[in-house]
Scaffold this motif. Structure first.
Motif, mmCIF file in Angstrom:
data_model
loop_
_atom_site.group_PDB
_atom_site.id
_atom_site.type_symbol
_atom_site.label_atom_id
_atom_site.label_comp_id
_atom_site.label_asym_id
_atom_site.label_seq_id
_atom_site.Cartn_x
_atom_site.Cartn_y
_atom_site.Cartn_z
ATOM 1 N N LEU A 104 6.176 -32.211 25.341
ATOM 2 C CA LEU A 104 7.264 -31.594 24.285
ATOM 3 C C LEU A 104 8.689 -32.529 24.670
ATOM 4 N N THR A 105 9.315 -32.172 23.882
ATOM 5 C CA THR A 105 10.216 -33.224 23.283
ATOM 6 C C THR A 105 11.771 -32.015 23.497
ATOM 7 N N ALA A 106 12.486 -32.691 23.819
ATOM 8 C CA ALA A 106 13.737 -32.445 24.008
ATOM 9 C C ALA A 106 14.710 -32.806 24.171
ATOM 10 N N GLY B 19 -2.214 -27.141 19.508
ATOM 11 C CA GLY B 19 -1.528 -25.740 19.426
ATOM 12 C C GLY B 19 -0.266 -26.809 19.140
ATOM 13 N N MET B 20 -0.054 -26.517 17.806
ATOM 14 C CA MET B 20 1.676 -27.363 17.575
ATOM 15 C C MET B 20 3.026 -26.730 17.464
ATOM 16 N N LEU B 21 3.929 -26.637 18.075
ATOM 17 C CA LEU B 21 5.232 -26.301 17.706
ATOM 18 C C LEU B 21 6.172 -26.705 17.570
ATOM 19 N N THR B 22 6.445 -26.825 16.382
ATOM 20 C CA THR B 22 7.663 -27.621 15.080
ATOM 21 C C THR B 22 8.607 -26.903 14.709
ATOM 22 N N HIS B 23 10.057 -27.371 14.439
ATOM 23 C CA HIS B 23 11.001 -26.807 13.915
ATOM 24 C C HIS B 23 10.704 -25.950 13.236
ATOM 25 N N GLN B 24 9.694 -26.088 12.289
ATOM 26 C CA GLN B 24 9.137 -25.307 10.929
ATOM 27 C C GLN B 24 8.049 -24.687 11.648
ATOM 28 N N SER B 25 8.314 -23.046 11.953
ATOM 29 C CA SER B 25 7.624 -22.651 12.293
ATOM 30 C C SER B 25 5.880 -22.076 11.720
ATOM 31 N N ALA C 242 -4.453 -28.601 23.840
ATOM 32 C CA ALA C 242 -3.701 -29.637 23.700
ATOM 33 C C ALA C 242 -1.836 -28.624 23.457
ATOM 34 N N LEU C 243 -1.166 -28.943 24.114
ATOM 35 C CA LEU C 243 0.124 -28.575 22.944
ATOM 36 C C LEU C 243 0.940 -29.710 22.547
ATOM 37 N N LEU C 244 1.614 -29.785 21.412
ATOM 38 C CA LEU C 244 2.415 -30.520 21.177
ATOM 39 C C LEU C 244 4.062 -29.889 20.645
ATOM 40 N N MET C 245 4.839 -30.261 21.389
ATOM 41 C CA MET C 245 5.890 -28.642 21.540
ATOM 42 C C MET C 245 7.090 -29.985 21.120
ATOM 43 N N ASP C 246 7.946 -29.981 19.494
ATOM 44 C CA ASP C 246 8.989 -30.529 19.344
ATOM 45 C C ASP C 246 10.176 -29.102 19.731
#
Lengths: 237, 247
Positions: free
Chosen positions: A189-191, A81-87, A155-159
Protein backbone atom coordinates in the motif's frame (compact mmCIF):
# COMPACT_ATOMS: atom_id res chain seq x y z
CA UNK A 1 10.25 -17.91 4.40
CA UNK A 2 7.22 -18.21 2.13
CA UNK A 3 7.73 -17.33 -1.52
CA UNK A 4 6.80 -13.70 -2.07
CA UNK A 5 3.31 -13.07 -3.37
CA UNK A 6 4.29 -9.60 -4.59
CA UNK A 7 7.73 -9.00 -6.00
CA UNK A 8 9.70 -6.43 -7.98
CA UNK A 9 13.13 -7.06 -9.42
CA UNK A 10 15.11 -4.11 -10.70
CA UNK A 11 12.01 -2.29 -11.82
CA UNK A 12 12.79 0.73 -13.95
CA UNK A 13 10.23 3.01 -15.54
CA UNK A 14 10.49 6.32 -17.30
CA UNK A 15 7.97 8.52 -19.04
CA UNK A 16 9.77 10.03 -21.99
CA UNK A 17 13.13 11.22 -20.70
CA UNK A 18 11.92 11.44 -17.11
CA UNK A 19 12.80 8.42 -14.99
CA UNK A 20 10.11 7.67 -12.42
CA UNK A 21 11.34 4.40 -10.94
CA UNK A 22 15.03 3.51 -10.86
CA UNK A 23 15.64 -0.09 -10.01
CA UNK A 24 12.98 -1.03 -7.46
CA UNK A 25 13.46 -4.30 -5.58
CA UNK A 26 10.90 -5.53 -3.11
CA UNK A 27 9.31 -8.75 -1.98
CA UNK A 28 6.20 -9.22 0.13
CA UNK A 29 5.40 -12.63 1.51
CA UNK A 30 1.87 -13.90 2.25
CA UNK A 31 0.51 -12.38 5.43
CA UNK A 32 2.90 -9.40 5.24
CA UNK A 33 2.43 -5.80 4.29
CA UNK A 34 4.68 -3.07 2.99
CA UNK A 35 3.74 0.57 3.04
CA UNK A 36 5.45 2.66 0.38
CA UNK A 37 5.65 6.23 1.56
CA UNK A 38 6.37 9.12 -0.73
CA UNK A 39 5.52 12.62 -1.76
CA UNK A 40 3.21 13.51 -4.62
CA UNK A 41 4.84 12.45 -7.87
CA UNK A 42 7.29 10.12 -6.16
CA UNK A 43 6.13 7.24 -8.36
CA UNK A 44 4.03 5.32 -5.83
CA UNK A 45 1.04 4.86 -8.13
CA UNK A 46 3.29 3.94 -11.04
CA UNK A 47 4.97 1.31 -8.90
CA UNK A 48 1.64 -0.23 -7.89
CA UNK A 49 0.44 -0.19 -11.49
CA UNK A 50 3.54 -2.02 -12.63
CA UNK A 51 3.20 -4.54 -9.80
CA UNK A 52 -0.36 -5.20 -11.00
CA UNK A 53 0.76 -5.62 -14.60
CA UNK A 54 -0.94 -2.41 -15.72
CA UNK A 55 1.88 -1.12 -17.85
CA UNK A 56 5.26 -2.36 -18.87
CA UNK A 57 8.49 -1.46 -17.10
CA UNK A 58 11.41 -0.28 -19.20
CA UNK A 59 13.56 -2.76 -17.38
CA UNK A 60 13.19 -5.30 -14.60
CA UNK A 61 10.18 -7.38 -13.77
CA UNK A 62 7.12 -7.29 -11.54
CA UNK A 63 5.82 -10.63 -10.33
CA UNK A 64 2.66 -11.80 -8.60
CA UNK A 65 2.41 -15.27 -7.10
CA UNK A 66 5.70 -16.15 -8.77
CA UNK A 67 4.58 -15.30 -12.30
CA UNK A 68 5.24 -12.16 -14.35
CA UNK A 69 2.44 -9.69 -13.57
CA UNK A 70 1.78 -8.97 -17.22
CA UNK A 71 1.24 -12.60 -18.09
CA UNK A 72 -0.99 -13.78 -15.28
CA UNK A 73 -3.38 -16.65 -15.86
CA UNK A 74 -7.05 -16.06 -15.06
CA UNK A 75 -6.74 -18.13 -11.87
CA UNK A 76 -3.93 -15.89 -10.62
CA UNK A 77 -5.79 -12.72 -11.58
CA UNK A 78 -8.65 -13.90 -9.41
CA UNK A 79 -6.30 -13.83 -6.42
CA UNK A 80 -5.45 -10.14 -6.87
CA UNK A 81 -7.31 -7.17 -5.44
CA UNK A 82 -6.54 -3.58 -6.32
CA UNK A 83 -7.62 -0.24 -4.95
CA UNK A 84 -6.59 2.90 -6.81
CA UNK A 85 -7.48 6.57 -7.01
CA UNK A 86 -10.12 5.52 -9.49
CA UNK A 87 -12.77 3.53 -7.71
CA UNK A 88 -13.46 1.22 -10.66
CA UNK A 89 -17.14 1.64 -9.91
CA UNK A 90 -19.88 2.43 -12.40
CA UNK A 91 -21.62 5.69 -11.46
CA UNK A 92 -24.95 4.71 -13.01
CA UNK A 93 -25.14 1.39 -11.17
CA UNK A 94 -26.24 1.14 -7.56
CA UNK A 95 -23.84 0.06 -4.84
CA UNK A 96 -25.39 -3.40 -4.83
CA UNK A 97 -25.31 -3.70 -8.64
CA UNK A 98 -21.64 -2.74 -8.71
CA UNK A 99 -20.79 -5.48 -6.22
CA UNK A 100 -23.05 -7.93 -8.07
CA UNK A 101 -21.14 -7.24 -11.26
CA UNK A 102 -17.74 -7.81 -9.66
CA UNK A 103 -19.01 -10.91 -7.85
CA UNK A 104 -20.14 -12.30 -11.20
CA UNK A 105 -16.79 -11.46 -12.80
CA UNK A 106 -14.84 -13.05 -9.92
CA UNK A 107 -17.31 -15.94 -9.53
CA UNK A 108 -17.83 -15.24 -5.84
CA UNK A 109 -19.78 -18.01 -4.12
CA UNK A 110 -22.95 -16.99 -2.26
CA UNK A 111 -22.67 -13.57 -3.83
CA UNK A 112 -25.98 -12.29 -2.45
CA UNK A 113 -24.91 -13.08 1.09
CA UNK A 114 -21.40 -11.69 0.57
CA UNK A 115 -22.74 -8.47 -0.91
CA UNK A 116 -25.08 -7.98 2.03
CA UNK A 117 -22.29 -8.63 4.50
CA UNK A 118 -19.84 -6.29 2.76
CA UNK A 119 -22.35 -3.47 2.38
CA UNK A 120 -23.02 -3.79 6.09
CA UNK A 121 -19.31 -3.93 6.83
CA UNK A 122 -18.42 -0.74 4.99
CA UNK A 123 -21.46 1.06 6.39
CA UNK A 124 -23.34 1.37 3.14
CA UNK A 125 -26.22 -1.07 3.70
CA UNK A 126 -28.68 1.83 3.83
CA UNK A 127 -27.42 3.06 0.47
CA UNK A 128 -27.39 -0.30 -1.31
CA UNK A 129 -30.03 0.82 -3.81
CA UNK A 130 -28.50 4.26 -4.41
CA UNK A 131 -26.54 4.93 -7.55
CA UNK A 132 -22.86 5.50 -6.98
CA UNK A 133 -23.01 8.84 -8.81
CA UNK A 134 -24.88 10.20 -5.78
CA UNK A 135 -22.17 9.04 -3.36
CA UNK A 136 -19.66 11.31 -1.68
CA UNK A 137 -15.99 10.61 -2.35
CA UNK A 138 -15.68 8.92 1.03
CA UNK A 139 -18.69 6.67 0.43
CA UNK A 140 -17.28 5.75 -2.96
CA UNK A 141 -13.96 4.85 -1.34
CA UNK A 142 -15.75 2.62 1.18
CA UNK A 143 -17.56 0.83 -1.64
CA UNK A 144 -14.29 0.55 -3.56
CA UNK A 145 -12.79 -1.17 -0.51
CA UNK A 146 -15.63 -3.69 -0.59
CA UNK A 147 -15.12 -4.15 -4.34
CA UNK A 148 -11.42 -4.82 -3.91
CA UNK A 149 -11.89 -7.27 -1.05
CA UNK A 150 -15.14 -9.10 -1.74
CA UNK A 151 -13.43 -11.94 -3.61
CA UNK A 152 -10.96 -12.48 -0.73
CA UNK A 153 -7.76 -11.77 -2.69
CA UNK A 154 -4.40 -13.28 -1.72
CA UNK A 155 -2.54 -10.15 -2.78
CA UNK A 156 -3.73 -6.57 -2.37
CA UNK A 157 -2.34 -3.49 -4.06
CA UNK A 158 -3.78 -0.36 -2.47
CA UNK A 159 -2.97 3.15 -3.62
CA UNK A 160 -3.60 5.49 -0.70
CA UNK A 161 -6.42 3.46 0.82
CA UNK A 162 -7.05 6.07 3.53
CA UNK A 163 -7.55 8.91 1.06
CA UNK A 164 -10.92 10.65 1.26
CA UNK A 165 -11.98 8.67 4.33
CA UNK A 166 -13.14 10.21 7.58
CA UNK A 167 -11.57 8.90 10.83
CA UNK A 168 -14.15 6.13 11.11
CA UNK A 169 -13.61 5.19 7.49
CA UNK A 170 -9.83 5.19 7.91
CA UNK A 171 -10.15 2.95 10.95
CA UNK A 172 -12.42 0.65 8.94
CA UNK A 173 -9.88 0.50 6.10
CA UNK A 174 -7.09 -0.30 8.55
CA UNK A 175 -9.19 -3.03 10.17
CA UNK A 176 -9.97 -4.58 6.78
CA UNK A 177 -6.27 -4.55 5.87
CA UNK A 178 -5.33 -6.15 9.19
CA UNK A 179 -7.98 -8.84 8.64
CA UNK A 180 -6.66 -9.51 5.16
CA UNK A 181 -3.15 -9.85 6.58
CA UNK A 182 -4.39 -12.21 9.28
CA UNK A 183 -5.79 -14.60 6.69
CA UNK A 184 -2.50 -14.60 4.78
CA UNK A 185 -3.00 -11.89 2.18
CA UNK A 186 0.10 -9.97 1.03
CA UNK A 187 -0.47 -6.23 0.94
CA UNK A 188 1.40 -3.41 -0.77
CA UNK A 189 0.00 0.00 0.00
CA UNK A 190 1.05 3.57 -0.52
CA UNK A 191 0.66 6.67 1.62
CA UNK A 192 1.95 10.22 1.91
CA UNK A 193 2.39 10.05 5.63
CA UNK A 194 4.07 7.56 7.88
CA UNK A 195 1.56 7.94 10.69
CA UNK A 196 -0.89 5.81 8.73
CA UNK A 197 1.50 3.04 9.69
CA UNK A 198 0.14 2.98 13.22
CA UNK A 199 -3.23 1.92 11.88
CA UNK A 200 -1.97 -0.90 9.71
CA UNK A 201 1.14 -1.90 11.66
CA UNK A 202 3.26 -2.90 8.72
CA UNK A 203 6.73 -2.44 7.34
CA UNK A 204 7.49 0.76 5.49
CA UNK A 205 9.94 2.09 2.96
CA UNK A 206 10.20 5.50 1.45
CA UNK A 207 10.16 6.12 -2.25
CA UNK A 208 12.43 9.03 -3.08
CA UNK A 209 13.33 10.12 -6.60
CA UNK A 210 12.45 6.70 -7.98
CA UNK A 211 14.41 4.68 -5.43
CA UNK A 212 13.12 2.71 -2.48
CA UNK A 213 15.09 3.65 0.60
CA UNK A 214 15.21 2.16 4.03
CA UNK A 215 14.51 -1.36 5.12
CA UNK A 216 15.60 -4.41 3.16
CA UNK A 217 13.36 -5.96 0.55
CA UNK A 218 12.03 -8.62 2.89
CA UNK A 219 8.84 -7.17 4.30
CA UNK A 220 7.92 -10.04 6.54
CA UNK A 221 8.75 -8.30 9.75
CA UNK A 222 5.45 -6.62 10.40
CA UNK A 223 6.19 -6.64 14.11
CA UNK A 224 9.66 -5.08 13.92
CA UNK A 225 9.79 -1.63 15.43
CA UNK A 226 12.75 -0.54 13.32
CA UNK A 227 10.50 -0.60 10.28
CA UNK A 228 8.33 2.13 11.74
CA UNK A 229 9.57 5.65 11.11
CA UNK A 230 8.27 8.23 13.57
CA UNK A 231 7.67 10.70 10.77
CA UNK A 232 7.81 10.53 6.98
CA UNK A 233 11.09 9.12 5.85
CA UNK A 234 12.69 9.02 9.28
CA UNK A 235 13.31 5.30 9.24
CA UNK A 236 14.18 5.06 5.61
CA UNK A 237 17.54 6.70 5.35
CA UNK B 1 9.84 -3.81 -22.87
CA UNK B 2 10.47 -7.31 -24.06
CA UNK B 3 8.47 -8.11 -27.18
CA UNK B 4 6.05 -10.97 -26.82
CA UNK B 5 5.76 -13.45 -29.66
CA UNK B 6 2.25 -12.89 -30.99
CA UNK B 7 1.85 -15.89 -33.28
CA UNK B 8 2.20 -18.58 -30.59
CA UNK B 9 -0.11 -16.59 -28.30
CA UNK B 10 -2.78 -16.43 -31.00
CA UNK B 11 -2.36 -20.12 -31.71
CA UNK B 12 -2.66 -21.05 -28.05
CA UNK B 13 -5.59 -18.67 -27.61
CA UNK B 14 -7.54 -20.52 -30.29
CA UNK B 15 -6.59 -23.98 -29.11
CA UNK B 16 -6.75 -23.42 -25.38
CA UNK B 17 -8.55 -20.26 -24.31
CA UNK B 18 -8.59 -19.59 -20.59
CA UNK B 19 -11.07 -22.15 -19.37
CA UNK B 20 -10.78 -21.72 -15.62
CA UNK B 21 -14.33 -20.37 -15.76
CA UNK B 22 -17.08 -20.83 -18.27
CA UNK B 23 -16.28 -17.90 -20.60
CA UNK B 24 -19.95 -17.22 -21.14
CA UNK B 25 -20.37 -16.40 -17.45
CA UNK B 26 -18.19 -13.33 -17.88
CA UNK B 27 -19.88 -12.56 -21.19
CA UNK B 28 -23.32 -12.53 -19.55
CA UNK B 29 -22.16 -10.36 -16.63
CA UNK B 30 -20.59 -7.70 -18.87
CA UNK B 31 -23.47 -7.68 -21.35
CA UNK B 32 -26.06 -7.41 -18.58
CA UNK B 33 -24.11 -4.54 -17.01
CA UNK B 34 -23.76 -2.69 -20.33
CA UNK B 35 -27.44 -3.06 -21.15
CA UNK B 36 -28.43 -1.88 -17.66
CA UNK B 37 -26.21 1.18 -18.04
CA UNK B 38 -27.62 1.86 -21.50
CA UNK B 39 -31.21 1.58 -20.27
CA UNK B 40 -30.39 4.18 -17.62
CA UNK B 41 -28.34 6.53 -19.73
CA UNK B 42 -29.37 5.67 -23.25
CA UNK B 43 -26.42 7.62 -24.63
CA UNK B 44 -25.32 5.16 -27.27
CA UNK B 45 -28.73 4.23 -28.62
CA UNK B 46 -30.06 7.79 -28.55
CA UNK B 47 -26.99 9.06 -30.36
CA UNK B 48 -27.28 6.28 -32.92
CA UNK B 49 -31.00 6.79 -33.58
CA UNK B 50 -30.85 10.59 -33.68
CA UNK B 51 -27.82 10.76 -35.92
CA UNK B 52 -29.06 8.01 -38.24
CA UNK B 53 -32.37 9.73 -38.80
CA UNK B 54 -30.70 13.10 -39.25
CA UNK B 55 -28.32 11.76 -41.87
CA UNK B 56 -31.18 9.98 -43.62
CA UNK B 57 -33.21 13.19 -43.77
CA UNK B 58 -30.26 15.08 -45.27
CA UNK B 59 -29.80 12.32 -47.83
CA UNK B 60 -33.49 12.42 -48.76
CA UNK B 61 -33.41 16.16 -49.34
CA UNK B 62 -30.16 15.92 -51.27
CA UNK B 63 -31.22 13.04 -53.51
CA UNK B 64 -34.91 13.95 -53.84
CA UNK B 65 -36.14 10.41 -54.55
CA UNK B 66 -39.28 9.86 -56.61
CA UNK B 67 -40.15 6.77 -54.60
CA UNK B 68 -40.73 3.13 -55.43
CA UNK B 69 -38.46 0.34 -56.62
CA UNK B 70 -36.60 2.57 -59.08
CA UNK B 71 -35.00 4.33 -56.17
CA UNK B 72 -33.81 1.11 -54.54
CA UNK B 73 -30.08 1.80 -55.06
CA UNK B 74 -30.46 5.33 -53.68
CA UNK B 75 -32.46 4.10 -50.69
CA UNK B 76 -29.92 1.38 -49.99
CA UNK B 77 -27.07 3.86 -50.20
CA UNK B 78 -28.81 6.32 -47.89
CA UNK B 79 -29.55 3.57 -45.39
CA UNK B 80 -25.95 2.42 -45.21
CA UNK B 81 -24.44 5.89 -45.06
CA UNK B 82 -26.77 6.70 -42.16
CA UNK B 83 -25.90 3.47 -40.42
CA UNK B 84 -22.15 3.83 -40.76
CA UNK B 85 -21.77 7.45 -39.75
CA UNK B 86 -24.15 7.08 -36.83
CA UNK B 87 -22.48 3.82 -35.88
CA UNK B 88 -19.17 5.59 -35.47
CA UNK B 89 -20.72 7.77 -32.78
CA UNK B 90 -22.52 5.06 -30.86
CA UNK B 91 -21.22 1.58 -31.50
CA UNK B 92 -17.92 2.05 -29.69
CA UNK B 93 -19.38 3.75 -26.62
CA UNK B 94 -19.33 0.63 -24.46
CA UNK B 95 -15.55 0.39 -24.76
CA UNK B 96 -14.89 4.13 -24.63
CA UNK B 97 -17.06 4.50 -21.51
CA UNK B 98 -15.00 1.83 -19.75
CA UNK B 99 -11.90 3.84 -20.56
CA UNK B 100 -13.46 7.12 -19.42
CA UNK B 101 -14.33 5.82 -15.95
CA UNK B 102 -11.17 3.73 -15.62
CA UNK B 103 -13.10 0.49 -15.20
CA UNK B 104 -11.29 -0.97 -18.20
CA UNK B 105 -8.34 -1.53 -15.84
CA UNK B 106 -10.53 -3.41 -13.40
CA UNK B 107 -11.70 -5.63 -16.23
CA UNK B 108 -8.11 -6.11 -17.36
CA UNK B 109 -7.08 -7.18 -13.86
CA UNK B 110 -10.08 -9.46 -13.42
CA UNK B 111 -10.15 -13.14 -14.37
CA UNK B 112 -12.56 -12.37 -17.21
CA UNK B 113 -11.74 -14.15 -20.44
CA UNK B 114 -10.70 -11.34 -22.80
CA UNK B 115 -12.38 -13.01 -25.75
CA UNK B 116 -15.64 -13.17 -23.81
CA UNK B 117 -15.20 -9.49 -22.92
CA UNK B 118 -14.82 -8.58 -26.60
CA UNK B 119 -17.87 -10.64 -27.52
CA UNK B 120 -19.91 -8.96 -24.77
CA UNK B 121 -18.91 -5.51 -26.03
CA UNK B 122 -19.68 -6.60 -29.58
CA UNK B 123 -23.09 -7.94 -28.53
CA UNK B 124 -23.94 -4.71 -26.69
CA UNK B 125 -22.89 -2.56 -29.66
CA UNK B 126 -24.89 -4.80 -32.00
CA UNK B 127 -28.01 -4.45 -29.87
CA UNK B 128 -27.68 -0.64 -29.84
CA UNK B 129 -27.28 -0.67 -33.62
CA UNK B 130 -30.27 -2.98 -34.12
CA UNK B 131 -32.48 -0.48 -32.31
CA UNK B 132 -31.09 2.36 -34.43
CA UNK B 133 -31.43 0.38 -37.64
CA UNK B 134 -35.04 -0.47 -36.89
CA UNK B 135 -35.80 3.24 -36.57
CA UNK B 136 -33.87 4.07 -39.74
CA UNK B 137 -35.60 1.37 -41.80
CA UNK B 138 -38.97 2.73 -40.69
CA UNK B 139 -37.93 6.20 -41.80
CA UNK B 140 -36.57 4.80 -45.03
CA UNK B 141 -39.93 3.24 -45.84
CA UNK B 142 -41.66 6.55 -45.21
CA UNK B 143 -39.20 8.79 -47.06
CA UNK B 144 -38.75 6.53 -50.08
CA UNK B 145 -42.37 5.37 -50.32
CA UNK B 146 -41.39 1.74 -49.97
CA UNK B 147 -43.90 -0.99 -49.23
CA UNK B 148 -43.80 -3.16 -46.14
CA UNK B 149 -43.37 -6.39 -48.06
CA UNK B 150 -41.01 -9.30 -48.59
CA UNK B 151 -38.35 -7.08 -50.14
CA UNK B 152 -37.72 -5.41 -46.81
CA UNK B 153 -37.46 -8.79 -45.12
CA UNK B 154 -34.94 -9.92 -47.75
CA UNK B 155 -32.76 -7.00 -46.84
CA UNK B 156 -32.45 -8.23 -43.25
CA UNK B 157 -29.53 -10.67 -43.75
CA UNK B 158 -27.44 -7.90 -45.30
CA UNK B 159 -28.32 -5.52 -42.48
CA UNK B 160 -27.58 -8.12 -39.81
CA UNK B 161 -24.22 -9.02 -41.34
CA UNK B 162 -23.41 -5.36 -41.84
CA UNK B 163 -24.08 -4.33 -38.29
CA UNK B 164 -22.18 -7.26 -36.79
CA UNK B 165 -19.16 -6.44 -38.95
CA UNK B 166 -19.30 -2.76 -38.17
CA UNK B 167 -19.83 -3.33 -34.45
CA UNK B 168 -16.82 -5.67 -34.40
CA UNK B 169 -14.68 -3.14 -36.26
CA UNK B 170 -15.82 -0.26 -34.04
CA UNK B 171 -15.18 -2.25 -30.85
CA UNK B 172 -11.73 -3.20 -32.07
CA UNK B 173 -10.86 0.37 -33.09
CA UNK B 174 -12.18 1.74 -29.81
CA UNK B 175 -9.76 -0.52 -27.96
CA UNK B 176 -6.92 0.62 -30.22
CA UNK B 177 -7.83 4.28 -29.87
CA UNK B 178 -7.30 4.11 -26.12
CA UNK B 179 -3.65 3.17 -26.64
CA UNK B 180 -2.59 5.96 -28.95
CA UNK B 181 -2.30 9.72 -28.78
CA UNK B 182 -5.37 11.49 -30.21
CA UNK B 183 -7.02 8.11 -30.52
CA UNK B 184 -10.47 9.67 -30.81
CA UNK B 185 -9.51 10.89 -34.27
CA UNK B 186 -8.47 7.43 -35.25
CA UNK B 187 -11.99 6.01 -35.27
CA UNK B 188 -13.42 7.96 -38.20
CA UNK B 189 -10.10 7.93 -40.04
CA UNK B 190 -9.80 4.16 -39.94
CA UNK B 191 -13.35 2.88 -39.61
CA UNK B 192 -14.74 3.94 -42.97
CA UNK B 193 -11.75 2.91 -45.14
CA UNK B 194 -11.56 -0.44 -43.38
CA UNK B 195 -15.28 -0.97 -43.70
CA UNK B 196 -15.44 -0.14 -47.43
CA UNK B 197 -15.55 -3.76 -48.68
CA UNK B 198 -18.47 -4.60 -46.40
CA UNK B 199 -20.10 -1.24 -47.11
CA UNK B 200 -20.08 -1.77 -50.88
CA UNK B 201 -21.32 -5.33 -50.47
CA UNK B 202 -24.04 -4.17 -48.08
CA UNK B 203 -25.27 -1.44 -50.41
CA UNK B 204 -25.31 -3.81 -53.38
CA UNK B 205 -27.10 -6.56 -51.45
CA UNK B 206 -29.64 -4.13 -50.01
CA UNK B 207 -30.28 -2.54 -53.41
CA UNK B 208 -30.81 -5.98 -54.91
CA UNK B 209 -33.24 -6.88 -52.14
CA UNK B 210 -35.21 -3.64 -52.38
CA UNK B 211 -35.24 -3.85 -56.18
CA UNK B 212 -36.81 -7.31 -56.05
CA UNK B 213 -33.80 -9.12 -57.51
CA UNK B 214 -33.51 -12.88 -56.86
CA UNK B 215 -31.52 -14.25 -53.91
CA UNK B 216 -28.77 -15.32 -56.27
CA UNK B 217 -28.09 -11.65 -57.07
CA UNK B 218 -27.37 -11.03 -53.38
CA UNK B 219 -25.35 -14.14 -52.78
CA UNK B 220 -21.89 -12.91 -53.73
CA UNK B 221 -22.32 -9.73 -51.72
CA UNK B 222 -23.51 -11.61 -48.65
CA UNK B 223 -20.49 -13.90 -48.90
CA UNK B 224 -18.16 -10.89 -48.85
CA UNK B 225 -19.96 -9.61 -45.75
CA UNK B 226 -19.70 -12.98 -44.03
CA UNK B 227 -15.97 -13.06 -44.75
CA UNK B 228 -15.60 -9.53 -43.37
CA UNK B 229 -17.54 -10.44 -40.22
CA UNK B 230 -15.53 -13.61 -39.63
CA UNK B 231 -12.28 -11.68 -40.10
CA UNK B 232 -13.06 -8.86 -37.68
CA UNK B 233 -14.87 -10.92 -35.05
CA UNK B 234 -11.96 -13.37 -34.99
CA UNK B 235 -9.41 -10.54 -34.93
CA UNK B 236 -11.21 -8.88 -32.03
CA UNK B 237 -11.59 -12.12 -30.11
CA UNK B 238 -7.91 -12.90 -30.42
CA UNK B 239 -6.36 -9.44 -30.21
CA UNK B 240 -8.58 -7.74 -27.63
CA UNK B 241 -6.35 -8.90 -24.81
CA UNK B 242 -3.34 -7.15 -26.32
CA UNK B 243 -5.28 -4.00 -27.08
CA UNK B 244 -6.38 -3.62 -23.47
CA UNK B 245 -2.79 -3.88 -22.36
CA UNK B 246 -1.11 -0.63 -21.31
CA UNK B 247 2.44 0.45 -22.05
Amino acid sequence: MDAPAIEARGLFKSFGATPVLRGIDLAIAPGCALMIIGRNGAGKSTLLRLLAGLGAPNDGEARLFGAPSRRLEAAARRRLGMLTHQSYLYPNLTARENLEFYCAVYRVADSAGEIGRWLERVGLARFAAERVRAFSRGMEQRLALARALIHRPDALLMDEPFAALDPDGAELAATLIREALARGCAVALTAHRAFDLDAVRCAARELVRGRLLGAPADARAADRADYFPAHPGAGAR
Amino acid sequence: MRARPIAPIIFLRILAPERADPPMAGFAAVLRKDLTLELRGGESTLALVALSILILIVMVFALDPAGGAADAPIAAGALWVAMIFAGMAGAARTVLAERDNGCIRALYLSPLDRGALFLAKLAAASIFMIVAEAAVVLMLVLFFNLDFDLRLARMLPALALGLIGFAALATLLAAISGRVHAGDLLMPLLAVPMYVPALIAGVKASAAALGGAPWSAMGQWLRIMIAFDVLFVAAGFILFEHLLDED
